[in-house]
Design a protein around this motif. Structure first.
Motif, PDB file in Angstrom:
ATOM      1  N   VAL A 158       0.645  -1.299  -0.125  1.00  9.40           N
ATOM      2  CA  VAL A 158       0.158  -0.090   0.182  1.00  9.40           C
ATOM      3  C   VAL A 158       1.104   1.409   0.168  1.00  9.40           C
ATOM      4  CG1 VAL A 158      -1.856   1.230   1.437  1.00  9.40           C
ATOM      5  CG2 VAL A 158      -1.434  -0.865   0.896  1.00  9.40           C
ATOM      6  N   ARG A 159       1.660   1.719   0.802  1.00 10.56           N
ATOM      7  CA  ARG A 159       2.633   2.021   0.957  1.00 10.56           C
ATOM      8  C   ARG A 159       3.446   2.956  -0.207  1.00 10.56           C
ATOM      9  NH1 ARG A 159       5.510   0.237   5.061  1.00 10.56           N
ATOM     10  NH2 ARG A 159       7.555  -0.410   3.830  1.00 10.56           N
ATOM     11  N   GLY A 160       3.982   1.846  -0.894  1.00 12.56           N
ATOM     12  CA  GLY A 160       4.314   2.005  -2.057  1.00 12.56           C
ATOM     13  C   GLY A 160       3.630   2.082  -3.514  1.00 12.56           C
ATOM     14  N   LEU A 161       2.286   1.629  -3.394  1.00  8.52           N
ATOM     15  CA  LEU A 161       1.626   1.739  -4.589  1.00  8.52           C
ATOM     16  C   LEU A 161       1.274   3.637  -4.333  1.00  8.52           C
ATOM     17  CD1 LEU A 161      -1.198  -0.559  -4.519  1.00  8.52           C
ATOM     18  CD2 LEU A 161       0.710  -0.391  -6.769  1.00  8.52           C
ATOM     19  N   ILE A 162       0.814   4.300  -3.471  1.00  6.88           N
ATOM     20  CA  ILE A 162       1.065   5.817  -2.808  1.00  6.88           C
ATOM     21  C   ILE A 162       1.682   6.367  -3.441  1.00  6.88           C
ATOM     22  CG2 ILE A 162       0.235   7.446  -1.065  1.00  6.88           C
ATOM     23  CD1 ILE A 162      -1.419   5.128   0.269  1.00  6.88           C
ATOM     24  N   ALA A 163       2.676   6.225  -2.658  1.00  3.34           N
ATOM     25  CA  ALA A 163       4.100   6.446  -3.032  1.00  3.34           C
ATOM     26  C   ALA A 163       3.742   6.940  -4.418  1.00  3.34           C
ATOM     27  CB  ALA A 163       5.610   5.735  -2.277  1.00  3.34           C
ATOM     28  N   ARG A 164       3.871   5.951  -5.236  1.00  6.65           N
ATOM     29  CA  ARG A 164       4.428   5.332  -6.905  1.00  6.65           C
ATOM     30  C   ARG A 164       3.604   6.745  -7.779  1.00  6.65           C
ATOM     31  NH1 ARG A 164       3.514  -0.122  -9.969  1.00  6.65           N
ATOM     32  NH2 ARG A 164       1.890   0.421  -8.984  1.00  6.65           N
ATOM     33  N   ALA A 165       1.994   6.494  -7.359  1.00 11.75           N
ATOM     34  CA  ALA A 165       1.718   7.547  -7.234  1.00 11.75           C
ATOM     35  C   ALA A 165       1.138   8.842  -7.082  1.00 11.75           C
ATOM     36  CB  ALA A 165       0.316   6.929  -7.157  1.00 11.75           C
ATOM     37  N   LEU A 166       1.973   8.963  -6.223  1.00 10.77           N
ATOM     38  CA  LEU A 166       2.364  10.038  -6.164  1.00 10.77           C
ATOM     39  C   LEU A 166       3.559  11.273  -6.869  1.00 10.77           C
ATOM     40  CD1 LEU A 166       1.791  10.773  -2.007  1.00 10.77           C
ATOM     41  CD2 LEU A 166       0.194  11.700  -3.731  1.00 10.77           C
ATOM     42  N   ARG A 167       4.595  10.523  -7.101  1.00  9.65           N
ATOM     43  CA  ARG A 167       6.225  10.664  -7.161  1.00  9.65           C
ATOM     44  C   ARG A 167       5.517  10.464  -9.365  1.00  9.65           C
ATOM     45  NH1 ARG A 167       7.863   6.627  -3.970  1.00  9.65           N
ATOM     46  NH2 ARG A 167      10.050   7.296  -2.907  1.00  9.65           N
TER      47      ARG A 167
ATOM     48  N   THR B  64       8.464   8.269   2.395  1.00  8.41           N
ATOM     49  CA  THR B  64       7.424   6.997   3.107  1.00  8.41           C
ATOM     50  C   THR B  64       7.848   6.753   4.786  1.00  8.41           C
ATOM     51  OG1 THR B  64       8.574   4.559   2.081  1.00  8.41           O
ATOM     52  CG2 THR B  64       6.875   5.796   1.089  1.00  8.41           C
ATOM     53  N   ALA B  65       6.939   5.670   5.145  1.00 11.09           N
ATOM     54  CA  ALA B  65       7.590   5.518   6.918  1.00 11.09           C
ATOM     55  C   ALA B  65       5.768   4.553   6.993  1.00 11.09           C
ATOM     56  CB  ALA B  65       6.480   7.173   7.728  1.00 11.09           C
ATOM     57  N   ALA B  66       7.329   3.646   7.651  1.00 14.75           N
ATOM     58  CA  ALA B  66       6.048   2.136   8.219  1.00 14.75           C
ATOM     59  C   ALA B  66       5.494   2.159   9.156  1.00 14.75           C
ATOM     60  CB  ALA B  66       7.596   1.075   7.818  1.00 14.75           C
ATOM     61  N   SER B  67       5.527   3.629  10.208  1.00 11.51           N
ATOM     62  CA  SER B  67       4.999   3.663  10.964  1.00 11.51           C
ATOM     63  C   SER B  67       4.787   4.508  11.952  1.00 11.51           C
ATOM     64  CB  SER B  67       6.598   3.166  13.027  1.00 11.51           C
ATOM     65  OG  SER B  67       6.922   3.648  12.751  1.00 11.51           O
ATOM     66  N   GLY B  68       4.276   4.985  12.771  1.00 16.47           N
ATOM     67  CA  GLY B  68       4.031   6.382  13.182  1.00 16.47           C
ATOM     68  C   GLY B  68       4.919   7.364  13.763  1.00 16.47           C
ATOM     69  N   GLN B  69       5.824   6.772  14.510  1.00 16.03           N
ATOM     70  CA  GLN B  69       7.288   7.110  14.939  1.00 16.03           C
ATOM     71  C   GLN B  69       7.510   7.597  13.823  1.00 16.03           C
ATOM     72  OE1 GLN B  69       7.970   7.997  18.250  1.00 16.03           O
ATOM     73  NE2 GLN B  69       9.707   9.082  17.546  1.00 16.03           N
ATOM     74  N   GLU B  70       8.525   6.767  13.179  1.00 20.16           N
ATOM     75  CA  GLU B  70       8.597   6.872  12.128  1.00 20.16           C
ATOM     76  C   GLU B  70       8.441   8.020  11.399  1.00 20.16           C
ATOM     77  OE1 GLU B  70      10.494   4.768   7.900  1.00 20.16           O
ATOM     78  OE2 GLU B  70       9.538   3.896   8.465  1.00 20.16           O
TER      79      GLU B  70
ATOM     80  N   LEU C 184       0.021  14.919   3.731  1.00 24.29           N
ATOM     81  CA  LEU C 184       0.041  13.258   4.320  1.00 24.29           C
ATOM     82  C   LEU C 184      -1.057  12.830   4.558  1.00 24.29           C
ATOM     83  CD1 LEU C 184       1.963  12.003   6.632  1.00 24.29           C
ATOM     84  CD2 LEU C 184       0.722  13.452   8.455  1.00 24.29           C
ATOM     85  N   ILE C 185      -0.694  11.769   3.741  1.00 26.89           N
ATOM     86  CA  ILE C 185      -1.587  10.594   3.576  1.00 26.89           C
ATOM     87  C   ILE C 185      -0.822   9.126   5.054  1.00 26.89           C
ATOM     88  CG2 ILE C 185      -2.639   8.581   1.567  1.00 26.89           C
ATOM     89  CD1 ILE C 185      -1.593  10.652  -0.370  1.00 26.89           C
ATOM     90  N   LEU C 186      -2.443   9.369   5.532  1.00 25.59           N
ATOM     91  CA  LEU C 186      -1.272   8.924   6.819  1.00 25.59           C
ATOM     92  C   LEU C 186      -2.685   7.241   6.729  1.00 25.59           C
ATOM     93  CD1 LEU C 186      -0.585   8.116   9.818  1.00 25.59           C
ATOM     94  CD2 LEU C 186      -2.025   9.621  10.414  1.00 25.59           C
ATOM     95  N   ASP C 187      -2.326   5.904   7.072  1.00 25.41           N
ATOM     96  CA  ASP C 187      -3.124   5.171   7.524  1.00 25.41           C
ATOM     97  C   ASP C 187      -3.492   5.178   9.296  1.00 25.41           C
ATOM     98  OD1 ASP C 187      -4.025   2.569   8.961  1.00 25.41           O
ATOM     99  OD2 ASP C 187      -2.195   1.244   8.112  1.00 25.41           O
ATOM    100  N   LEU C 188      -4.712   5.267   9.185  1.00 27.07           N
ATOM    101  CA  LEU C 188      -5.359   5.451  10.492  1.00 27.07           C
ATOM    102  C   LEU C 188      -5.395   4.624  10.903  1.00 27.07           C
ATOM    103  CD1 LEU C 188      -8.000   7.697   9.743  1.00 27.07           C
ATOM    104  CD2 LEU C 188      -5.934   8.247  10.507  1.00 27.07           C
ATOM    105  N   VAL C 189      -5.081   2.906  10.624  1.00 23.71           N
ATOM    106  CA  VAL C 189      -5.049   2.066  11.495  1.00 23.71           C
ATOM    107  C   VAL C 189      -3.839   1.421  11.692  1.00 23.71           C
ATOM    108  CG1 VAL C 189      -5.867  -0.608  12.720  1.00 23.71           C
ATOM    109  CG2 VAL C 189      -7.507   1.600  10.722  1.00 23.71           C
ATOM    110  N   LEU C 190      -2.944   2.019  12.354  1.00 25.64           N
ATOM    111  CA  LEU C 190      -1.313   1.143  12.460  1.00 25.64           C
ATOM    112  C   LEU C 190      -1.323   0.879  14.022  1.00 25.64           C
ATOM    113  CD1 LEU C 190       0.687   4.527  11.403  1.00 25.64           C
ATOM    114  CD2 LEU C 190       0.149   2.672  10.478  1.00 25.64           C
ATOM    115  N   PRO C 191      -0.136  -0.527  13.753  1.00 25.81           N
ATOM    116  CA  PRO C 191      -0.045  -1.219  14.912  1.00 25.81           C
ATOM    117  C   PRO C 191       0.459  -0.210  16.107  1.00 25.81           C
ATOM    118  CG  PRO C 191       1.228  -1.617  13.200  1.00 25.81           C
ATOM    119  CD  PRO C 191       0.078  -0.584  12.545  1.00 25.81           C
TER     120      PRO C 191
END
Length: 64
Positions: A21-30, A38-44, A57-64
């Motif tokens: 998902v992160r890769g698809l969004i990043a590619r569409a934006l580029r 890109t970031a894989a966690s909230g902290q990152e 900022l496009i954010l997955d609202l259900v991050l672990p």
């Protein structure tokens, strides 16, 4: 599907714990003219936002 094209260099950040998902969004934006972080966690994401200050900022609202 076509997206709006931007003539200027805007920063964006895509945040998701799902690599695909992160890769698809990043590619569409580029493809549409964004500089993308890109970031894989909230902290990152918080660390990157502090330094890059993205306009979008496009954010997955259900991050672990």
């Amino acid at each position: 599907m076509e997206f709006a094209r931007f003539d200027h260099d805007c920063a964006a950040e895509a945040v998701s714990d799902e690599d695909e998902v992160r890769g698809l969004i990043a590619r569409a934006l580029r493809v549409n003219g964004f500089r993308v972080e890109t970031a894989a966690s909230g902290q990152e994401a918080l660390e990157k936002v502090a330094s890059t200050k993205p306009e979008l900022l496009i954010l997955d609202l259900v991050l672990p």
